[in-house]
Design an enzyme around this catalytic site. Structure first.
Site, short mmCIF file in Angstrom:
data_model
loop_
_atom_site.label_atom_id
_atom_site.label_comp_id
_atom_site.label_asym_id
_atom_site.label_seq_id
_atom_site.Cartn_x
_atom_site.Cartn_y
_atom_site.Cartn_z
CG HIS A 87 -1.71 -1.28 1.28
ND1 HIS A 87 -1.91 -1.98 2.43
CD2 HIS A 87 -2.28 -2.00 0.30
CE1 HIS A 87 -2.58 -3.07 2.16
NE2 HIS A 87 -2.82 -3.11 0.88
CB CYS A 137 -7.38 -1.45 -16.06
SG CYS A 137 -8.25 -2.71 -15.16
C1 PEP Z 1 -5.59 -6.22 -11.90
O1 PEP Z 1 -5.71 -7.22 -11.21
O2 PEP Z 1 -5.04 -6.22 -13.03
C2 PEP Z 1 -6.07 -4.90 -11.45
C3 PEP Z 1 -6.06 -3.86 -12.23
O3 PEP Z 1 -6.48 -4.78 -10.17
P1 PEP Z 1 -5.53 -4.82 -8.89
O4 PEP Z 1 -4.11 -4.65 -9.35
O5 PEP Z 1 -5.99 -3.72 -8.01
O6 PEP Z 1 -5.79 -6.18 -8.33
#
Ligand code: PEP
Ligand code: MG
Length: 763
Positions: A376, A689
């Protein structure tokens, strides 16, 4: 923590106790005498106390040679003549390993080297202890005996204790001739180059600040034992009061945090600890040295403990010792939070909230002894654009307050007290970097379209209001992924619906009409807040997290949906559901959302102008059956971080797995291609993403796989736009297609060659 009784406290042994020895060392240091005479008397005293035939002190010279500075028992002519190279002989071995060596037959050890001039033929037992200060080996203390024997644990501890005191005395310069002292000073302050784990990219040329500063320079021995004992008692009382105050101030803490703090209080009031400190002071040490000594012993003992709980407590004890040192020096925590300009903060570990406590105009870099790139603290540092490097215990040990430092968060390089050419090299690099930034800024308002005319949408990932100004500076289309769980993680308690609503409103205001996709809290797994009573699971990444937790705990998702509806009143609302596995899970959340919409109608509250719900596809099962999930939602988002973790069965948090499987593996790319085809067939827009989209080669592959919508960190938007505007997508697609069947483990090299052949700007 109880008194350790007879099991090895070096202060508690009969005639030859280190306490007697420390008193003797103090007398020697107090006498008006030349440096060499003092050193020889120290060797004599140590030899007599430890019933050793030989006691020698080797000190390190600037050219990394270990010189015999003093000896009792070896040939006196060898003093200042015998010089060992680093790693040479047992002394060099101890210096190099920075660890004690205790053996009964010195000559049988593979590192033994014979030096006729010292006259050690008759000696068998050997105990070498490094003299270390701030992570630097300054020399070696050697004890030898004619009999063949193994030194006891207590003798080892006593020798280490003496070596720590020697290190302090050597560093203080009281034991050496002027020029030798200057040399030690140079040794302690020479340039250091270290390489550790890059976490947040960026370069900082700045000044070191320490999160847990060492005690200010202090005397090793006290002039008046009675006065010093009084000072210690007062220091402890002040410490106890400060811990009580801290507990009183945090009376609303959750049960778990309270428990931890109560243990802390137990330590502060522990009689055994106070008694050991007092004994050390009675033997002649200053309060500060006593705290350091007792803590060094504690560390030694705790390191051997296998119980993780006990090892955890080591941190508490360390912290308590630091507090006591502060209390003795009259310094407060506030004084320490004051940062110099361009500060690079060195800390063992930092919580996300702690980073936010510092002055952001001054905090320009972070180096941690611990840390992972998905922590974090890393997410907060990334969103503040603060370069960060982790896993560098050595840097924390070697740096001093006010040192000049250069850090490169892209390569993980740390330069402490760098040479002038390192600084100028980095100044040049910074200039190039800002030239590139200028170029990206100019691209900001130009269309993001490939050479052959395909429009590509570049969105930004965010998690804090602080990220929002980047929308404007980068020219991103909107926020493709807003990680709402960050607010849950940095809060001391579960954020209320109204505080959530306030945050979302601020985000939407800052977005100024650009779309923001809010992902509902993806909690669980590694993202657990202190107030959450999370059940321990063997495989938390595959456990009760994300949407699964939201479905089972309506109390978590309902206030969040309520807050989102309220904040988006009169505007467009985009809600993204994390970790969808099956289509019925989407239905469960949609039903709650419906009820919340009805509630607003009943109460006569306004609604968002439109509500769109999306699913994050980050589990292979969901990708495989996308045709069943897609009809339930308005848009789709590919979470490549989790998808790759489950696809390769490779923990994204594991240091050992990092880089083992490449996201440019043709199998992974084919799988993404299949998902994109299904999304297109269902007529639902798909955005990628995962962090990997920031890798320019991956961005190329994604475009060729028919995903013209990426959401990346703000710093990647400029470089990607420049790249996209240079690409011929038809050519790239035709090039990639046959390679998806390739048996290679990665298409990285081939893609690099493709980009080089066509002069595509990868950075
Ligand atoms: C992912 O898993 O690719 C994502 C964008 O979410 P996080 O990294 O927050 O798990
Ligand atoms: Mg994810």
């Amino acid at each position: 923590m109880s008194d350790t009784g007879a099991t090895g406290h070096p202060f508690r042994h009969g005639g030859s106790s280190p306490r007697v020895l420390l008193r003797r060392l103090r007398e020697i240091m107090a006498a008006e005498e030349g440096a060499q005479a003092r050193l020889d008397k120290l060797s004599e005293a140590i030899a007599a106390n430890m019933v050793a035939d030989v006691c020698s002190i080797y000190l390190r010279r600037d050219d990394d040679v270990l010189e015999l500075f003093s000896t009792v028992g070896l040939n006196q002519e060898a003093v200042h003549k015998t010089r060992l190279n680093w790693q040479e002989g047992l002394v060099g071995y101890v210096a190099d390993k920075a660890l004690p060596l205790n053996i009964n037959e010195a000559q049988d050890h593979p590192a033994f080297s014979f030096r006729p001039e010292v006259g050690e033929e008759m000696l068998h037992a050997f105990l070498g202890v490094p003299i270390i200060r701030t992570g630097q080996v300054l020399g070696v203390l050697v004890i030898q005996n004619r009999t063949s024997r193994h030194y006891t644990e207590e003798e080892m501890e006593a020798a280490q204790l003496v070596a720590t005191v020697l290190a302090e005395i050597v560093a203080a310069g009281d034991l050496l001739e002027k020029e030798d002292a200057a040399e030690v000073d140079r040794l302690l302050h020479r340039p250091e180059y270290l390489k550790a784990m890059p976490i947040v990219p960026g370069i900082t040329i700045g000044t070191a600040a320490l999160h847990e500063p060492p005690a200010p320079k202090h005397k090793v021995f006290a002039a008046d034992v009675a006065l010093e004992t009084e000072r210690l008692r007062e220091g402890i009382v002040r410490l106890q009061k400060s811990v009580d105050d801290m507990i009183a101030r945090n009376s609303q803490l959750s049960a778990i945090s309270r428990e931890v703090i109560e243990v802390y209080r137990l330590f502060a009031y522990d009689k055994g600890w106070a008694k050991r400190l007092e004994e050390a002071v009675l033997s002649g040490l200053s309060c500060e040295s006593a705290v350091e000594q007792v803590q060094a012993e504690n560390r030694q003992r705790m390191r051997k403990a296998t119980d993780p709980y006990l090892r955890e407590r080591l941190h508490d004890l360390d912290d308590l010792s630091r507090r006591l040192l502060r209390s003795l020096s009259g310094k407060t925590r506030r004084d320490e939070l004051e940062l110099p300009e361009n500060a690079v903060l060195f800390a063992h570990a930092l919580g996300p909230a702690e980073i936010l406590e510092f002055d952001r105009r001054k905090l320009k870099g972070i180096v941690l002894a611990e840390g992972a790139d998905t922590s974090h603290a890393a997410i907060v540092a990334r969103s503040l654009g603060i370069p960060m490097i982790g896993r560098s215990e050595a840097a924390i040990e070697r740096v001093e307050i006010g040192d000049a430092v250069v850090i490169d968060g892209e390569s993980g390089e740390i330069f402490i007290r760098p040479e002038a050419d390192v600084i100028s090299g980095y100044q040049e690099k910074l200039a190039l970097f800002s030239a590139a930034q200028k170029e990206y800024a100019q691209l900001r308002n130009l269309p993001c379209v490939t050479r052959d005319g395909t429009e590509v949408e570049l969105f930004m990932n965010a998690g804090l209001v602080l990220d929002m100004p980047h929308l404007e500076t980068t020219g991103a289309e909107g926020v493709g992924l807003f990680r709402t769980e960050l607010q849950f993680l940095v809060s001391p308690q579960l954020p209320t619906a109204s505080s959530q609503e306030e945050l979302y409103r601020q985000v939407l205001d800052a977005a100024d009409g650009k779309p923001v996709i809010f992902r509902t809290a993806d909690l669980g797994s590694d993202k657990s807040a202190p107030y959450m009573r999370v059940v321990r699971e063997g495989n938390p990444a595959m456990g009760w997290r994300g949407l699964r937790m939201s479905i089972d705990r309506e109390g978590l998702i309902r206030p969040q949906l309520r807050a989102l509806l309220g904040a988006a009143q009169g505007r467009e609302l985009n809600v993204l559901l994390p970790l969808v596995t099956t289509s019925d899970e989407v239905g469960a959340i949609r039903a709650i959302l419906e009820r919340e919409v009805e509630r607003r109608d009943k109460l006569g509250l306004g609604q968002p102008t439109s509500i769109r719900v999306g699913a994050m596809i980050e589990i292979p099962a969901a990708a495989w059956r996308l045709e069943h999930i897609a009809p339930q939602v308005d848009f789709l988002s590919l979470g490549g971080n989790d998808l790759a973790q489950f696809f390769f069965a490779s923990d994204r948090e594991s240091e050992k797995m990092a880089g083992r499987y490449d996201h440019l593996h043709p199998a992974f790319l084919s799988f993404i291609g299949m998902t994109a085809t299904k999304a297109n067939r269902a007529g639902k827009p798909l955005c990628y993403c995962g962090e990997q989209a920031g890798d320019p080669l991956m961005a190329l592959a994604l475009l060729a796989l028919d995903i013209p919508r990426l959401s990346v960190s703000a710093s990647s938007i400029g470089p990607l736009k420049k790249l996209i505007r240079a690409v011929d997508l038809n050519d790239l697609t035709a090039w990639l297609e046959p390679r998806l069947q390739s048996p290679a483990q990665s298409l990285r090299a081939e893609l690099e060659a493709y980009a080089a052949d066509r002069s595509l700007p990868l950075r």
